[in-house]
Design a protein around this motif. Structure first.
Motif, PDB file in Angstrom:
ATOM      1  N   GLN A 196       0.818  -1.068   0.092  1.00 52.23           N
ATOM      2  CA  GLN A 196       0.013  -0.016  -0.022  1.00 52.23           C
ATOM      3  C   GLN A 196       0.947   1.265  -0.039  1.00 52.23           C
ATOM      4  O   GLN A 196       1.757   1.605   0.831  1.00 52.23           O
ATOM      5  CB  GLN A 196      -0.892  -0.006   1.190  1.00 52.23           C
ATOM      6  N   GLN A 197       0.816   1.953  -0.986  1.00 56.39           N
ATOM      7  CA  GLN A 197       1.416   3.301  -1.126  1.00 56.39           C
ATOM      8  C   GLN A 197       0.619   4.432  -0.538  1.00 56.39           C
ATOM      9  O   GLN A 197       1.245   5.482  -0.534  1.00 56.39           O
ATOM     10  CB  GLN A 197       1.896   3.522  -2.634  1.00 56.39           C
ATOM     11  N   GLN A 198      -0.794   4.386  -1.140  1.00 56.79           N
ATOM     12  CA  GLN A 198      -1.461   5.593  -0.584  1.00 56.79           C
ATOM     13  C   GLN A 198      -1.338   6.793  -1.315  1.00 56.79           C
ATOM     14  O   GLN A 198      -1.001   7.963  -0.689  1.00 56.79           O
ATOM     15  CB  GLN A 198      -1.518   5.886   1.111  1.00 56.79           C
ATOM     16  N   GLY A 199      -1.344   6.664  -2.702  1.00 55.59           N
ATOM     17  CA  GLY A 199      -1.299   7.687  -3.619  1.00 55.59           C
ATOM     18  C   GLY A 199      -2.589   8.138  -3.921  1.00 55.59           C
ATOM     19  O   GLY A 199      -3.692   8.609  -2.902  1.00 55.59           O
ATOM     20  N   ALA A 200      -3.216   7.970  -5.132  1.00 57.12           N
ATOM     21  CA  ALA A 200      -4.472   8.067  -5.480  1.00 57.12           C
ATOM     22  C   ALA A 200      -4.996   6.738  -5.429  1.00 57.12           C
ATOM     23  O   ALA A 200      -4.368   5.565  -5.556  1.00 57.12           O
ATOM     24  CB  ALA A 200      -4.732   8.669  -7.147  1.00 57.12           C
ATOM     25  N   ARG A 201      -6.337   6.597  -5.363  1.00 57.35           N
ATOM     26  CA  ARG A 201      -7.175   5.354  -5.161  1.00 57.35           C
ATOM     27  C   ARG A 201      -8.319   5.179  -6.188  1.00 57.35           C
ATOM     28  O   ARG A 201      -9.069   6.359  -6.662  1.00 57.35           O
ATOM     29  CB  ARG A 201      -7.784   5.195  -3.808  1.00 57.35           C
ATOM     30  N   ILE A 202      -8.796   4.112  -6.658  1.00 52.92           N
ATOM     31  CA  ILE A 202     -10.055   3.945  -7.509  1.00 52.92           C
ATOM     32  C   ILE A 202     -10.804   2.659  -6.824  1.00 52.92           C
ATOM     33  O   ILE A 202     -10.130   1.581  -6.536  1.00 52.92           O
ATOM     34  CB  ILE A 202      -9.600   3.720  -8.843  1.00 52.92           C
ATOM     35  N   TYR A 203     -11.928   2.694  -6.774  1.00 47.12           N
ATOM     36  CA  TYR A 203     -12.883   1.879  -6.261  1.00 47.12           C
ATOM     37  C   TYR A 203     -13.873   1.753  -7.445  1.00 47.12           C
ATOM     38  O   TYR A 203     -14.373   2.438  -8.164  1.00 47.12           O
ATOM     39  CB  TYR A 203     -13.568   2.351  -4.979  1.00 47.12           C
ATOM     40  N   GLY A 204     -14.751   0.413  -7.194  1.00 47.52           N
ATOM     41  CA  GLY A 204     -15.773  -0.039  -8.005  1.00 47.52           C
ATOM     42  C   GLY A 204     -17.021   0.928  -7.909  1.00 47.52           C
ATOM     43  O   GLY A 204     -17.061   1.525  -6.617  1.00 47.52           O
ATOM     44  N   ILE A 205     -17.806   1.001  -8.715  1.00 46.75           N
ATOM     45  CA  ILE A 205     -19.391   1.796  -8.309  1.00 46.75           C
ATOM     46  C   ILE A 205     -20.374   1.075  -8.131  1.00 46.75           C
ATOM     47  O   ILE A 205     -20.633   0.094  -8.921  1.00 46.75           O
ATOM     48  CB  ILE A 205     -19.471   2.716  -9.748  1.00 46.75           C
ATOM     49  N   GLN A 206     -21.161   1.267  -7.196  1.00 48.19           N
ATOM     50  CA  GLN A 206     -22.424   0.623  -6.937  1.00 48.19           C
ATOM     51  C   GLN A 206     -23.476   1.470  -6.976  1.00 48.19           C
ATOM     52  O   GLN A 206     -23.243   2.768  -6.646  1.00 48.19           O
ATOM     53  CB  GLN A 206     -22.251  -0.045  -5.474  1.00 48.19           C
ATOM     54  N   TYR A 207     -24.717   0.921  -7.604  1.00 52.01           N
ATOM     55  CA  TYR A 207     -25.858   1.590  -7.428  1.00 52.01           C
ATOM     56  C   TYR A 207     -26.410   1.867  -5.942  1.00 52.01           C
ATOM     57  O   TYR A 207     -26.350   1.041  -4.992  1.00 52.01           O
ATOM     58  CB  TYR A 207     -26.981   0.923  -8.171  1.00 52.01           C
ATOM     59  N   TYR A 208     -26.880   3.258  -5.462  1.00 50.82           N
ATOM     60  CA  TYR A 208     -27.333   3.349  -4.215  1.00 50.82           C
ATOM     61  C   TYR A 208     -28.577   4.190  -4.617  1.00 50.82           C
ATOM     62  O   TYR A 208     -29.084   5.161  -4.731  1.00 50.82           O
ATOM     63  CB  TYR A 208     -26.537   4.244  -3.581  1.00 50.82           C
ATOM     64  N   THR A 209     -29.766   2.993  -4.640  1.00 48.57           N
ATOM     65  CA  THR A 209     -31.094   3.585  -5.108  1.00 48.57           C
ATOM     66  C   THR A 209     -32.247   3.054  -4.177  1.00 48.57           C
ATOM     67  O   THR A 209     -33.306   3.502  -4.543  1.00 48.57           O
ATOM     68  CB  THR A 209     -31.099   2.692  -6.522  1.00 48.57           C
ATOM     69  N   ASN A 210     -32.121   2.316  -3.283  1.00 47.75           N
ATOM     70  CA  ASN A 210     -33.167   2.077  -2.472  1.00 47.75           C
ATOM     71  C   ASN A 210     -33.568   3.231  -1.631  1.00 47.75           C
ATOM     72  O   ASN A 210     -32.904   3.430  -0.808  1.00 47.75           O
ATOM     73  CB  ASN A 210     -32.801   0.978  -1.556  1.00 47.75           C
ATOM     74  N   GLY A 211     -34.689   3.752  -1.909  1.00 45.36           N
ATOM     75  CA  GLY A 211     -35.275   5.086  -1.372  1.00 45.36           C
ATOM     76  C   GLY A 211     -34.903   6.223  -1.754  1.00 45.36           C
ATOM     77  O   GLY A 211     -35.003   7.264  -1.070  1.00 45.36           O
ATOM     78  N   TYR A 212     -34.339   6.173  -3.019  1.00 47.81           N
ATOM     79  CA  TYR A 212     -33.732   7.468  -3.735  1.00 47.81           C
ATOM     80  C   TYR A 212     -34.752   7.547  -5.134  1.00 47.81           C
ATOM     81  O   TYR A 212     -34.102   8.232  -5.952  1.00 47.81           O
ATOM     82  CB  TYR A 212     -32.527   7.432  -4.006  1.00 47.81           C
ATOM     83  N   GLY A 213     -35.766   7.304  -5.045  1.00 53.72           N
ATOM     84  CA  GLY A 213     -36.867   7.865  -5.915  1.00 53.72           C
ATOM     85  C   GLY A 213     -37.222   6.835  -7.331  1.00 53.72           C
ATOM     86  O   GLY A 213     -38.123   7.351  -7.934  1.00 53.72           O
ATOM     87  N   LEU A 214     -36.334   6.080  -7.523  1.00 58.09           N
ATOM     88  CA  LEU A 214     -36.408   5.038  -8.992  1.00 58.09           C
ATOM     89  C   LEU A 214     -36.708   3.764  -8.292  1.00 58.09           C
ATOM     90  O   LEU A 214     -35.699   2.919  -8.202  1.00 58.09           O
ATOM     91  CB  LEU A 214     -35.032   5.278  -9.738  1.00 58.09           C
TER      92      LEU A 214
END
Length: 415
Positions: A196-214
């Protein structure tokens, strides 16, 4: 030869936006070949290539069949706990710019490491520095390239270049890159260090949609989001239109969906158009990178509930990805600050500037040209407080632009 005289410069500090030169911050950050340029000003070159639009593919060193490698490199962005930058592909043989001072510590680029959770490991590897490649089409390839967010396939009459996983920064981290990337599904690497170098990081995207209108998205809450990169050979350009699920005259809908970004008081990522029929790459409890539906916020954005075509407070905004209906050589740009296009160009549509609230840390990082009239798809009428979109206004008095045109539009809505 005529020598152009510099414009008269103001010597007082107005404290509006600031711009800094960037430097490599690479010593002890996992890529030893970059150690020699650490703290040096970053070079760049703008290049022209014949054919269709070029394509940057993150998490691989290889171009698809029919595409040529322009250069290989490493994905870099800002430090994960600093402020948002942009994920970019930096050549694996870096050079420094021959201008400016070294080690000013103003703007910095760090190698980007993979973080597992929302991204499955394998095929990705925890803490490994991601590679990238910039590709251009071979001579027999032409057309326009776009990303279809939320789907593993491309629409009819288009070609799938590759499919992958949507990725960006962590919902609670202030730094790294604000742009969403379609990571290649089977990563390949250049030089790396799995500590672990702790520079920039990247993560996967998840839908956050329960209770958010759609409601049609509820079942996908916390599921990993896919993406597909598509080539349409019969068009030369494409355009994402926010706030409507249709396209202007002489333009064709490639796909339509809903405008999504991060939660309004988390940290910004770019707004994207997510397909109205989304797919899943499996559930994950990690909740690292997130997409929330975007609601209209009235005020500077004029709302008239009950009027057809108007924007409605708290309704979830739709979007469409469009391409020209007829084969023609053209490109598209946004004429910010004007209701019309320059002479010799054609107006596709006009409207107003939309973006995130100035004091909120989250929602979308990019600016959008919203059409004057909205067309909604699925929505709720009550506030869900996911991502929030506002109209923008000029703030120009006392900020360096003394010409009357900018003084007269202070506090007015931006077009």
């Amino acid at each position: 030869m005529q020598v152009l005289q510099p414009a008269r410069a103001l010597v007082t500090v107005e404290y509006g936006g600031f711009l800094y030169g960037a430097e490599y911050e690479t010593s002890n950050y996992g890529v030893s070949d970059f150690s020699s340029v650490s703290n040096q000003p970053i070079a760049c070159a703008v290049c022209e290539v014949a054919g269709a639009a070029t394509l940057m593919i993150p998490a691989t060193t290889n171009c698809p069949a029919g595409w040529m490698t322009e250069y290989q490199g490493y994905l870099m962005a800002n430090y994960y706990s600093h402020r948002k930058g942009e994920y970019v592909c930096v050549d694996k043989n870096p050079e420094s710019a021959s201008i400016g001072n070294s080690n000013t510590n103003q703007a910095r680029w760090y190698p980007t490491e993979t973080y597992c959770g929302s991204l499955p490991c394998p095929p990705y590897t925890q803490d490994r520095e991601l590679s990238c490649v910039v590709c251009s089409p071979s001579l027999n390839v032409s057309g326009t390239v776009y990303t279809r967010w939320g789907r593993t396939s491309c629409p009819n009459d288009t070609e799938l270049v590759y499919s992958g996983r949507a990725a960006s920064t962590h919902t609670s981290e202030s730094g790294s890159g604000a742009n969403n990337l379609c990571l290649y599904g089977n990563p390949t690497y250049l030089q790396h260090n799995d500590n672990q170098q702790q520079g920039a990081r990247i993560y996967g995207i998840q839908y956050y949609t329960n209770g958010y209108g759609l409601r049609s998205f509820y079942s996908l809450h916390q599921h990993r989001a896919p993406c597909s990169v598509c080539l349409k050979s019969t068009a030369e350009t494409n355009l994402m239109i926010p706030g409507r699920n249709d396209c202007p005259t002489d333009w064709t809908v490639e796909y339509k969906g809903y405008l999504m970004a991060n939660y309004y008081n988390h940290h910004k990522i770019n707004w994207v158009c997510v397909d109205e029929n989304p797919e899943s790459l499996g559930y994950s409890p990690s909740g690292q990178g997130r997409w929330y539906p975007t609601e209209t916020e009235c005020g500077r954005m004029k709302c008239q509930n009950g009027i057809k075509g108007a924007y409605y407070q708290d309704w979830e905004l739709s979007c469409a990805l469009c391409s020209p209906s007829t084969s023609r050589r053209s490109s598209v740009f946004t004429h910010w600050g004007s209701n019309s296009c320059p002479n010799g160009t054609r107006t596709v549509y006009s409207g107003f500037m939309g973006g995130s609230y100035y004091s909120y840390s989250g929602s979308g990082a990019n600016l959008l040209c919203m059409q004057a009239q909205a067309v909604y798809g699925e929505h709720e009428t009550q506030s869900q407080s996911g991502a929030l979109l506002y109209g923008y206004e000029y703030r120009t008095r006392g900020y360096g632009l003394r010409n009357s045109e900018f003084q007269n539009v202070h506090n007015r809505q931006r077009t």
